[in-house]
Design a protein around this motif. Sequence first.
Motif, PDB file in Angstrom:
ATOM      1  N   MET A 161      36.157   9.688  33.622  1.00  0.00           N
ATOM      2  CA  MET A 161      36.265   8.407  34.282  1.00  0.00           C
ATOM      3  C   MET A 161      36.307   8.652  35.794  1.00  0.00           C
ATOM      4  O   MET A 161      37.083   9.481  36.266  1.00  0.00           O
ATOM      5  N   PRO A 162      35.491   7.933  36.560  1.00  0.00           N
ATOM      6  CA  PRO A 162      35.451   8.156  38.010  1.00  0.00           C
ATOM      7  C   PRO A 162      36.713   7.653  38.692  1.00  0.00           C
ATOM      8  O   PRO A 162      37.402   6.756  38.198  1.00  0.00           O
TER       9      PRO A 162
ATOM     10  N   VAL B 203      38.809  -3.477  38.316  1.00  0.00           N
ATOM     11  CA  VAL B 203      37.730  -2.944  37.477  1.00  0.00           C
ATOM     12  C   VAL B 203      36.422  -3.684  37.723  1.00  0.00           C
ATOM     13  O   VAL B 203      35.341  -3.089  37.656  1.00  0.00           O
ATOM     14  N   THR B 204      36.503  -4.967  38.045  1.00  0.00           N
ATOM     15  CA  THR B 204      35.275  -5.744  38.213  1.00  0.00           C
ATOM     16  C   THR B 204      34.702  -5.698  39.620  1.00  0.00           C
ATOM     17  O   THR B 204      33.659  -6.297  39.866  1.00  0.00           O
TER      18      THR B 204
END
Length: 109
Positions: A1-2, A51-52
């Motif tokens: 995961m970045p 997250v968005t």
Amino acid sequence: MPRPTAAQLAYGSCTVIFSTLAMLLLSQTSSGLGIAVITLSALALGLLVAVTVPLPKRVRSGSVAAVPAPAPAPVQERVPAQRETASVAASMSSVSSASVSAVHEPAGP
């Protein structure tokens, strides 16, 4: 995961802080359970916002061909032109064009 970007951290943190304050002020709750519910919902909202946030686009080596960068324009050196003084212009206008030679004045200090 970045790893999260700075924009994601900033947007998520601001969302958590402001939504918590807004919900606490609007609900006027004083119970521990109400504060815990508001805090958890603000954390969930902040995570959703973080997250968005649009991520910077990365070029995939297999699907999209990389466009080469344009070549840099050649750097041209600017050289100031020597200005013509009034005395030189007057003397040049009285001399015939056949006998005109270039007049070079020394540059100023």
